[in-house]
Design a protein around this motif. Structure first.
Motif, mmCIF file in Angstrom:
data_model
loop_
_atom_site.group_PDB
_atom_site.id
_atom_site.type_symbol
_atom_site.label_atom_id
_atom_site.label_comp_id
_atom_site.label_asym_id
_atom_site.label_seq_id
_atom_site.Cartn_x
_atom_site.Cartn_y
_atom_site.Cartn_z
ATOM 1 N N ARG A 129 -32.849 30.172 77.344
ATOM 2 C CA ARG A 129 -32.232 29.734 75.871
ATOM 3 C C ARG A 129 -30.677 30.004 75.794
ATOM 4 N NH1 ARG A 129 -35.006 32.990 71.363
ATOM 5 N NH2 ARG A 129 -33.966 31.313 70.114
ATOM 6 N N ALA A 130 -30.133 28.928 75.407
ATOM 7 C CA ALA A 130 -28.766 29.033 75.082
ATOM 8 C C ALA A 130 -28.490 29.398 73.585
ATOM 9 C CB ALA A 130 -27.941 27.630 75.233
ATOM 10 N N THR A 131 -27.213 29.841 73.216
ATOM 11 C CA THR A 131 -27.091 30.305 71.692
ATOM 12 C C THR A 131 -25.685 29.388 71.318
ATOM 13 O OG1 THR A 131 -25.464 32.009 72.582
ATOM 14 C CG2 THR A 131 -27.527 32.450 72.291
ATOM 15 N N PHE A 132 -25.288 29.668 70.079
ATOM 16 C CA PHE A 132 -24.118 28.973 69.568
ATOM 17 C C PHE A 132 -22.884 29.758 70.337
ATOM 18 C CE2 PHE A 132 -26.956 28.261 65.865
ATOM 19 C CZ PHE A 132 -26.668 26.751 65.605
ATOM 20 N N ALA A 133 -22.927 30.900 70.454
ATOM 21 C CA ALA A 133 -21.698 31.546 70.999
ATOM 22 C C ALA A 133 -21.618 31.047 72.580
ATOM 23 C CB ALA A 133 -21.906 33.001 70.997
ATOM 24 N N THR A 134 -22.507 30.882 73.261
ATOM 25 C CA THR A 134 -22.276 30.677 74.854
ATOM 26 C C THR A 134 -22.090 28.896 74.830
ATOM 27 O OG1 THR A 134 -24.621 30.173 74.833
ATOM 28 C CG2 THR A 134 -23.943 32.531 75.599
ATOM 29 N N THR A 135 -22.439 28.222 73.645
ATOM 30 C CA THR A 135 -22.256 26.946 73.814
ATOM 31 C C THR A 135 -20.592 26.319 73.135
ATOM 32 O OG1 THR A 135 -24.646 26.579 73.526
ATOM 33 C CG2 THR A 135 -23.273 24.638 73.232
ATOM 34 N N PHE A 136 -20.395 27.059 71.980
ATOM 35 C CA PHE A 136 -19.068 26.651 71.564
ATOM 36 C C PHE A 136 -18.238 27.615 71.316
ATOM 37 C CE2 PHE A 136 -22.933 24.188 69.372
ATOM 38 C CZ PHE A 136 -22.547 23.083 69.800
ATOM 39 N N GLY A 137 -18.374 28.823 71.893
ATOM 40 C CA GLY A 137 -17.442 30.018 71.611
ATOM 41 C C GLY A 137 -16.190 29.795 72.254
ATOM 42 N N GLY A 138 -15.126 30.218 71.678
ATOM 43 C CA GLY A 138 -13.685 29.799 71.767
ATOM 44 C C GLY A 138 -13.047 28.611 71.896
ATOM 45 N N MET A 139 -13.906 27.558 71.679
ATOM 46 C CA MET A 139 -13.301 26.287 71.304
ATOM 47 C C MET A 139 -12.506 26.204 70.170
ATOM 48 S SD MET A 139 -16.504 23.822 72.607
ATOM 49 C CE MET A 139 -17.288 24.093 74.094
ATOM 50 N N ASN A 140 -11.502 25.262 70.081
ATOM 51 C CA ASN A 140 -11.010 24.699 68.975
ATOM 52 C C ASN A 140 -11.877 24.325 67.982
ATOM 53 O OD1 ASN A 140 -9.172 23.374 66.836
ATOM 54 N ND2 ASN A 140 -7.561 23.842 68.244
ATOM 55 N N PRO A 141 -12.186 24.738 66.688
ATOM 56 C CA PRO A 141 -13.082 24.148 66.015
ATOM 57 C C PRO A 141 -12.822 22.672 65.342
ATOM 58 C CG PRO A 141 -11.746 25.683 64.818
ATOM 59 C CD PRO A 141 -11.389 25.936 66.046
ATOM 60 N N ASN A 142 -11.474 22.277 65.123
ATOM 61 C CA ASN A 142 -11.161 21.018 64.733
ATOM 62 C C ASN A 142 -11.530 19.726 65.603
ATOM 63 O OD1 ASN A 142 -9.815 21.985 62.120
ATOM 64 N ND2 ASN A 142 -8.557 22.980 63.584
ATOM 65 N N GLY A 143 -12.362 19.137 65.032
ATOM 66 C CA GLY A 143 -12.754 17.867 65.819
ATOM 67 C C GLY A 143 -14.138 17.234 65.294
ATOM 68 N N ALA A 144 -14.618 16.486 66.086
ATOM 69 C CA ALA A 144 -15.966 15.749 65.669
ATOM 70 C C ALA A 144 -17.231 16.480 66.076
ATOM 71 C CB ALA A 144 -15.842 14.370 66.188
ATOM 72 N N TRP A 145 -17.853 16.678 65.154
ATOM 73 C CA TRP A 145 -19.233 17.513 65.290
ATOM 74 C C TRP A 145 -20.589 16.422 64.877
ATOM 75 C CZ3 TRP A 145 -19.957 22.745 66.636
ATOM 76 C CH2 TRP A 145 -18.605 23.440 66.840
ATOM 77 N N THR A 146 -21.549 16.419 65.760
ATOM 78 C CA THR A 146 -22.710 15.398 65.825
ATOM 79 C C THR A 146 -23.871 16.110 65.599
ATOM 80 O OG1 THR A 146 -21.286 13.693 66.620
ATOM 81 C CG2 THR A 146 -23.632 13.357 66.306
ATOM 82 N N LEU A 147 -24.727 15.933 64.536
ATOM 83 C CA LEU A 147 -25.978 16.180 64.490
ATOM 84 C C LEU A 147 -26.944 15.026 64.993
ATOM 85 C CD1 LEU A 147 -27.993 18.565 63.506
ATOM 86 C CD2 LEU A 147 -27.988 17.297 61.249
ATOM 87 N N VAL A 148 -27.894 15.347 65.852
ATOM 88 C CA VAL A 148 -28.345 14.456 66.452
ATOM 89 C C VAL A 148 -30.146 14.706 66.374
ATOM 90 C CG1 VAL A 148 -29.132 13.278 68.645
ATOM 91 C CG2 VAL A 148 -27.061 13.716 68.242
ATOM 92 N N PHE A 149 -31.048 13.601 65.903
ATOM 93 C CA PHE A 149 -32.426 13.853 65.603
ATOM 94 C C PHE A 149 -33.127 12.804 66.429
ATOM 95 C CE2 PHE A 149 -31.847 17.170 62.389
ATOM 96 C CZ PHE A 149 -32.906 17.940 62.510
ATOM 97 N N ALA A 150 -34.448 13.102 66.716
ATOM 98 C CA ALA A 150 -35.468 11.998 67.407
ATOM 99 C C ALA A 150 -36.818 12.705 67.277
ATOM 100 C CB ALA A 150 -35.107 11.765 69.005
#
Length: 237
Positions: free
Chosen positions: A162-183
């Motif tokens: 399993r991955a986590t929020f920290a390992t996936t997004f940690g350290g990045m600049n937060p300003n930008g386009a975030w996308t929620l995807v469902f299927a």
């Protein structure tokens, strides 16, 4: 005196460090694709992209997702959060594969119609969302984090690291386009509907800026210490 100085220095540094992280909360309640309805049994993804701006700190410390949904069959759902060419799987057919590897108890995932007050965050108090137990999911869980096809075998789907929020997004600049995807990966379970969702982002200055701030604070404390010593020396003469 030096005891007062030491206490003052500790309070200054402690305040500086605790104030370095800032929580930003974003709520999305309207203007959804297909009115927030996720087509039943259609692997073509539903998505919602929102642009985050105005965060002055430049490094992500933590992220969490809040979610309210109704209808459908929770075990059919596959969802992820995407940002800056990275993605974290939030839901991956919850319940599928839970049980023994050879004969999973829930071949089709948990029966349940939606999520109310669901929070997906690192270290969620209720544990892994994949094994939440069925019914309407609510409370704080850790994201599924298994980056494997939702069409994979039950044993493979549940057994992946399993991955986590920290390992996936940690350290990045937060300003930008975030996308929620469902299927919705299987027909016949009804249609799931997004009522609203939200992003909680905790951001901090770049480490070098924190270091410079602490250094500046320490330099100020050192200067104060020197002034105190001179004052005490002059009193003793």
């Amino acid at each position: 005196n030096m005891k007062t100085f030491t206490l003052f220095a500790g309070l200054c540094l402690g305040t500086a460090l605790s104030a370095s992280a800032t929580l930003y909360q974003f709520d999305y309640t309207s203007d959804f694709e297909n009115s927030g309805n996720i087509p039943d049994g259609n692997v073509s993804p539903w998505s919602d992209t929102r642009t985050v701006s105005g965060i002055t700190e430049s490094s992500i410390s933590s992220v969490s997702v809040r979610l309210n949904m109704t209808g459908g069959y929770n075990g059919d759902l596959y969802a992820y959060l995407s940002y800056n060419n990275n993605r974290l799987v939030l839901l991956n057919r919850v319940g599928v594969g839970v049980g023994t590897d050879s004969e999973p108890t829930f071949t089709f995932g948990y029966a349940g119609e939606g999520f109310t007050g669901l929070v997906l965050q690192d270290g969620g108090a209720k544990g892994d969302i994949h094994t939440y137990g069925g019914g309407v999911g609510t409370g704080a869980y850790s994201a599924d984090g298994r980056d494997v096809s939702p069409l994979a075998s039950p044993a493979t789907l549940y057994g992946t690291s399993r991955a986590t929020f920290a390992t996936t997004f940690g350290g990045m600049n937060p300003n930008g386009a975030w996308t929620l995807v469902f299927a919705d990966m299987s027909a016949g379970g009804g249609q799931s509907h997004i009522v609203d969702w939200g992003l909680d982002i905790t951001a901090v200055p770049e480490p070098v800026n924190i270091a410079l701030g602490i250094f500046g604070g320490l330099w100020g404390v050192i200067r104060l210490a020197r002034l105190l010593r001179r004052h005490e020396a002059s009193r003793s003469q």
